[in-house]
Design a protein around this motif. Structure first.
Motif, PDB file in Angstrom:
ATOM      1  N   THR A  90      11.135  80.931  81.885  1.00  0.00           N
ATOM      2  CA  THR A  90      11.342  80.585  80.480  1.00  0.00           C
ATOM      3  C   THR A  90      12.736  79.981  80.257  1.00  0.00           C
ATOM      4  O   THR A  90      13.696  80.349  80.940  1.00  0.00           O
ATOM      5  N   PRO A  91      12.832  79.069  79.304  1.00  0.00           N
ATOM      6  CA  PRO A  91      14.137  78.457  79.010  1.00  0.00           C
ATOM      7  C   PRO A  91      15.195  79.487  78.603  1.00  0.00           C
ATOM      8  O   PRO A  91      16.367  79.328  78.923  1.00  0.00           O
ATOM      9  N   TYR A  92      14.774  80.554  77.907  1.00  0.00           N
ATOM     10  CA  TYR A  92      15.738  81.602  77.521  1.00  0.00           C
ATOM     11  C   TYR A  92      16.338  82.271  78.747  1.00  0.00           C
ATOM     12  O   TYR A  92      17.526  82.557  78.798  1.00  0.00           O
ATOM     13  N   CYS A  93      15.511  82.512  79.737  1.00  0.00           N
ATOM     14  CA  CYS A  93      15.988  83.146  80.957  1.00  0.00           C
ATOM     15  C   CYS A  93      16.949  82.221  81.697  1.00  0.00           C
ATOM     16  O   CYS A  93      18.010  82.654  82.155  1.00  0.00           O
ATOM     17  N   ILE A  94      16.575  80.958  81.809  1.00  0.00           N
ATOM     18  CA  ILE A  94      17.446  80.000  82.496  1.00  0.00           C
ATOM     19  C   ILE A  94      18.794  79.909  81.784  1.00  0.00           C
ATOM     20  O   ILE A  94      19.847  79.936  82.435  1.00  0.00           O
ATOM     21  N   SER A  95      18.776  79.859  80.458  1.00  0.00           N
ATOM     22  CA  SER A  95      20.028  79.791  79.692  1.00  0.00           C
ATOM     23  C   SER A  95      20.881  81.037  79.901  1.00  0.00           C
ATOM     24  O   SER A  95      22.097  80.944  80.058  1.00  0.00           O
ATOM     25  N   LEU A  96      20.241  82.205  79.904  1.00  0.00           N
ATOM     26  CA  LEU A  96      20.967  83.457  80.104  1.00  0.00           C
ATOM     27  C   LEU A  96      21.631  83.490  81.475  1.00  0.00           C
ATOM     28  O   LEU A  96      22.820  83.794  81.585  1.00  0.00           O
ATOM     29  N   ILE A  97      20.879  83.160  82.501  1.00  0.00           N
ATOM     30  CA  ILE A  97      21.419  83.225  83.865  1.00  0.00           C
ATOM     31  C   ILE A  97      22.534  82.195  84.051  1.00  0.00           C
ATOM     32  O   ILE A  97      23.571  82.497  84.659  1.00  0.00           O
ATOM     33  N   LYS A  98      22.356  80.997  83.505  1.00  0.00           N
ATOM     34  CA  LYS A  98      23.413  79.976  83.596  1.00  0.00           C
ATOM     35  C   LYS A  98      24.678  80.435  82.884  1.00  0.00           C
ATOM     36  O   LYS A  98      25.782  80.229  83.371  1.00  0.00           O
ATOM     37  N   ALA A  99      24.524  81.053  81.710  1.00  0.00           N
ATOM     38  CA  ALA A  99      25.689  81.552  80.973  1.00  0.00           C
ATOM     39  C   ALA A  99      26.398  82.655  81.751  1.00  0.00           C
ATOM     40  O   ALA A  99      27.632  82.674  81.823  1.00  0.00           O
ATOM     41  N   LEU A 100      25.629  83.557  82.341  1.00  0.00           N
ATOM     42  CA  LEU A 100      26.233  84.625  83.141  1.00  0.00           C
ATOM     43  C   LEU A 100      26.970  84.061  84.348  1.00  0.00           C
ATOM     44  O   LEU A 100      28.078  84.493  84.673  1.00  0.00           O
ATOM     45  N   GLU A 101      26.360  83.091  85.013  1.00  0.00           N
ATOM     46  CA  GLU A 101      26.990  82.462  86.174  1.00  0.00           C
ATOM     47  C   GLU A 101      28.265  81.736  85.768  1.00  0.00           C
ATOM     48  O   GLU A 101      29.281  81.810  86.463  1.00  0.00           O
ATOM     49  N   GLN A 102      28.219  81.045  84.639  1.00  0.00           N
ATOM     50  CA  GLN A 102      29.376  80.281  84.181  1.00  0.00           C
ATOM     51  C   GLN A 102      30.543  81.198  83.833  1.00  0.00           C
ATOM     52  O   GLN A 102      31.694  80.857  84.063  1.00  0.00           O
ATOM     53  N   ASN A 103      30.253  82.358  83.289  1.00  0.00           N
ATOM     54  CA  ASN A 103      31.322  83.241  82.832  1.00  0.00           C
ATOM     55  C   ASN A 103      31.688  84.354  83.800  1.00  0.00           C
ATOM     56  O   ASN A 103      32.803  84.857  83.756  1.00  0.00           O
ATOM     57  N   PHE A 104      30.734  84.757  84.650  1.00  0.00           N
ATOM     58  CA  PHE A 104      31.005  85.899  85.525  1.00  0.00           C
ATOM     59  C   PHE A 104      30.717  85.627  86.997  1.00  0.00           C
ATOM     60  O   PHE A 104      30.804  86.528  87.814  1.00  0.00           O
ATOM     61  N   GLY A 105      30.340  84.409  87.345  1.00  0.00           N
ATOM     62  CA  GLY A 105      29.981  84.074  88.718  1.00  0.00           C
ATOM     63  C   GLY A 105      31.153  84.221  89.670  1.00  0.00           C
ATOM     64  O   GLY A 105      32.314  84.341  89.259  1.00  0.00           O
ATOM     65  N   GLU A 106      30.853  84.176  90.944  1.00  0.00           N
ATOM     66  CA  GLU A 106      31.883  84.348  91.964  1.00  0.00           C
ATOM     67  C   GLU A 106      32.913  83.225  91.955  1.00  0.00           C
ATOM     68  O   GLU A 106      34.040  83.413  92.394  1.00  0.00           O
ATOM     69  N   ASP A 107      32.530  82.046  91.463  1.00  0.00           N
ATOM     70  CA  ASP A 107      33.452  80.912  91.433  1.00  0.00           C
ATOM     71  C   ASP A 107      34.427  80.971  90.265  1.00  0.00           C
ATOM     72  O   ASP A 107      35.354  80.178  90.199  1.00  0.00           O
ATOM     73  N   VAL A 108      34.217  81.884  89.332  1.00  0.00           N
ATOM     74  CA  VAL A 108      35.077  81.986  88.158  1.00  0.00           C
ATOM     75  C   VAL A 108      36.316  82.784  88.530  1.00  0.00           C
ATOM     76  O   VAL A 108      36.223  83.876  89.083  1.00  0.00           O
ATOM     77  N   ASN A 109      37.484  82.222  88.213  1.00  0.00           N
ATOM     78  CA  ASN A 109      38.707  82.967  88.510  1.00  0.00           C
ATOM     79  C   ASN A 109      39.024  83.923  87.369  1.00  0.00           C
ATOM     80  O   ASN A 109      38.275  84.029  86.410  1.00  0.00           O
ATOM     81  N   ALA A 110      40.117  84.605  87.458  1.00  0.00           N
ATOM     82  CA  ALA A 110      40.452  85.648  86.479  1.00  0.00           C
ATOM     83  C   ALA A 110      40.729  85.105  85.089  1.00  0.00           C
ATOM     84  O   ALA A 110      40.687  85.826  84.111  1.00  0.00           O
ATOM     85  N   THR A 111      41.010  83.834  84.967  1.00  0.00           N
ATOM     86  CA  THR A 111      41.296  83.250  83.679  1.00  0.00           C
ATOM     87  C   THR A 111      40.008  82.904  82.962  1.00  0.00           C
ATOM     88  O   THR A 111      39.183  82.157  83.469  1.00  0.00           O
ATOM     89  N   MET A 112      39.810  83.452  81.788  1.00  0.00           N
ATOM     90  CA  MET A 112      38.627  83.124  80.996  1.00  0.00           C
ATOM     91  C   MET A 112      38.876  81.804  80.279  1.00  0.00           C
ATOM     92  O   MET A 112      39.966  81.572  79.751  1.00  0.00           O
TER      93      MET A 112
END
Length: 142
Positions: A114-136
Protein backbone atom coordinates in the motif's frame (compact mmCIF):
# COMPACT_ATOMS: atom_id res chain seq x y z
CA UNK A 1 -7.62 11.25 8.69
CA UNK A 2 -8.28 8.05 6.75
CA UNK A 3 -5.60 6.18 8.67
CA UNK A 4 -7.59 6.50 11.90
CA UNK A 5 -11.11 6.18 10.47
CA UNK A 6 -10.74 3.21 8.12
CA UNK A 7 -10.92 -0.20 9.84
CA UNK A 8 -8.39 -1.61 7.34
CA UNK A 9 -5.69 0.45 9.04
CA UNK A 10 -6.66 -0.34 12.62
CA UNK A 11 -3.45 -2.37 13.10
CA UNK A 12 -1.26 -0.29 10.79
CA UNK A 13 1.46 0.39 13.36
CA UNK A 14 1.31 -3.00 15.10
CA UNK A 15 4.25 -4.62 13.27
CA UNK A 16 6.53 -1.81 14.43
CA UNK A 17 5.11 -1.24 17.90
CA UNK A 18 3.51 -4.27 19.51
CA UNK A 19 5.66 -7.10 18.23
CA UNK A 20 8.83 -8.61 19.57
CA UNK A 21 9.80 -9.33 15.93
CA UNK A 22 9.54 -5.69 14.82
CA UNK A 23 13.07 -5.56 13.38
CA UNK A 24 12.34 -8.58 11.22
CA UNK A 25 9.05 -7.07 10.03
CA UNK A 26 10.77 -3.79 9.20
CA UNK A 27 13.52 -5.54 7.25
CA UNK A 28 11.01 -7.74 5.42
CA UNK A 29 8.78 -4.88 4.30
CA UNK A 30 11.84 -2.87 3.26
CA UNK A 31 13.03 -5.77 1.14
CA UNK A 32 9.58 -6.26 -0.39
CA UNK A 33 9.40 -2.57 -1.27
CA UNK A 34 12.83 -2.73 -2.90
CA UNK A 35 11.89 -5.91 -4.78
CA UNK A 36 8.59 -4.38 -5.98
CA UNK A 37 10.49 -1.44 -7.44
CA UNK A 38 12.77 -3.77 -9.44
CA UNK A 39 10.02 -5.60 -11.32
CA UNK A 40 6.89 -4.40 -13.13
CA UNK A 41 4.67 -6.73 -11.05
CA UNK A 42 5.68 -8.51 -7.86
CA UNK A 43 3.88 -11.84 -7.79
CA UNK A 44 2.82 -13.11 -4.40
CA UNK A 45 4.53 -16.46 -4.93
CA UNK A 46 7.81 -14.70 -5.76
CA UNK A 47 7.45 -12.53 -2.64
CA UNK A 48 6.93 -15.66 -0.52
CA UNK A 49 10.02 -17.31 -2.02
CA UNK A 50 12.01 -14.13 -1.52
CA UNK A 51 10.99 -13.85 2.15
CA UNK A 52 11.57 -17.56 2.73
CA UNK A 53 15.08 -17.27 1.32
CA UNK A 54 15.75 -14.15 3.39
CA UNK A 55 14.58 -15.82 6.62
CA UNK A 56 16.56 -18.97 5.79
CA UNK A 57 19.78 -17.03 5.18
CA UNK A 58 19.24 -14.75 8.16
CA UNK A 59 18.89 -17.59 10.64
CA UNK A 60 16.54 -15.40 12.68
CA UNK A 61 15.51 -16.52 16.16
CA UNK A 62 11.79 -15.71 16.27
CA UNK A 63 10.51 -14.16 19.47
CA UNK A 64 7.25 -15.36 21.00
CA UNK A 65 4.42 -12.94 20.19
CA UNK A 66 1.75 -14.99 21.95
CA UNK A 67 -1.06 -12.79 23.20
CA UNK A 68 0.32 -9.67 21.61
CA UNK A 69 -1.34 -9.48 18.22
CA UNK A 70 -1.53 -12.52 15.97
CA UNK A 71 -3.09 -15.22 18.12
CA UNK A 72 -3.50 -17.76 15.28
CA UNK A 73 -0.60 -16.71 13.07
CA UNK A 74 2.56 -16.95 15.08
CA UNK A 75 6.10 -16.89 13.85
CA UNK A 76 7.93 -19.83 15.29
CA UNK A 77 11.34 -21.43 15.18
CA UNK A 78 9.62 -24.81 14.95
CA UNK A 79 7.74 -23.90 11.74
CA UNK A 80 9.29 -24.02 8.29
CA UNK A 81 10.71 -20.87 6.73
CA UNK A 82 7.99 -21.10 4.06
CA UNK A 83 5.27 -21.13 6.75
CA UNK A 84 6.86 -18.15 8.49
CA UNK A 85 7.09 -16.26 5.17
CA UNK A 86 3.37 -16.93 4.58
CA UNK A 87 2.61 -15.76 8.11
CA UNK A 88 4.48 -12.50 7.53
CA UNK A 89 2.57 -11.79 4.32
CA UNK A 90 -0.78 -12.55 6.01
CA UNK A 91 0.15 -10.31 8.94
CA UNK A 92 1.17 -7.45 6.64
CA UNK A 93 -2.18 -7.82 4.85
CA UNK A 94 -4.09 -7.72 8.17
CA UNK A 95 -2.24 -4.56 9.15
CA UNK A 96 -2.92 -2.75 5.88
CA UNK A 97 0.66 -2.88 4.63
CA UNK A 98 -0.23 -5.16 1.72
CA UNK A 99 -3.43 -4.79 -0.29
CA UNK A 100 -5.77 -7.66 -1.07
CA UNK A 101 -4.29 -9.78 -3.85
CA UNK A 102 -5.05 -8.89 -7.42
CA UNK A 103 -4.90 -11.32 -10.30
CA UNK A 104 -2.29 -10.61 -12.97
CA UNK A 105 -2.41 -11.39 -16.67
CA UNK A 106 -1.22 -14.95 -16.25
CA UNK A 107 -3.64 -15.69 -13.41
CA UNK A 108 -1.09 -15.38 -10.61
CA UNK A 109 -1.70 -13.20 -7.57
CA UNK A 110 0.09 -9.85 -7.53
CA UNK A 111 1.40 -8.52 -4.23
CA UNK A 112 0.76 -4.79 -3.87
CA UNK A 113 2.31 -2.83 -1.03
CA UNK A 114 0.00 0.00 0.00
CA UNK A 115 1.13 3.58 -0.66
CA UNK A 116 0.70 4.39 3.06
CA UNK A 117 3.14 1.66 3.97
CA UNK A 118 5.67 2.75 1.37
CA UNK A 119 5.43 6.36 2.61
CA UNK A 120 5.85 5.28 6.24
CA UNK A 121 8.91 3.13 5.55
CA UNK A 122 10.52 5.82 3.36
CA UNK A 123 9.95 8.42 6.09
CA UNK A 124 11.46 6.14 8.73
CA UNK A 125 14.46 5.42 6.51
CA UNK A 126 14.94 9.10 5.74
CA UNK A 127 14.87 10.11 9.39
CA UNK A 128 16.23 7.09 11.25
CA UNK A 129 18.10 5.00 8.66
CA UNK A 130 21.69 3.93 9.05
CA UNK A 131 22.85 6.59 6.58
CA UNK A 132 21.44 9.41 8.72
CA UNK A 133 24.02 11.11 10.90
CA UNK A 134 23.36 12.56 14.34
CA UNK A 135 22.25 15.89 12.94
CA UNK A 136 18.52 16.04 12.29
CA UNK A 137 17.55 17.89 9.17
CA UNK A 138 14.56 20.09 8.45
CA UNK A 139 13.31 17.84 5.66
CA UNK A 140 9.69 18.33 4.84
CA UNK A 141 8.22 15.03 3.71
CA UNK A 142 6.02 15.19 0.67
Amino acid sequence: MLLFKDKRYERFFSPLCSSRNKELYYDCIKLLIEKSQEVPELYEEDARKFLRSYIENLGYDFQDDTGIEMKADLLSNSRSDADNANTIIRYFRKCGWIADPEIGRNGEGILIITPYCISLIKALEQNFGEDVNATMTNHILD
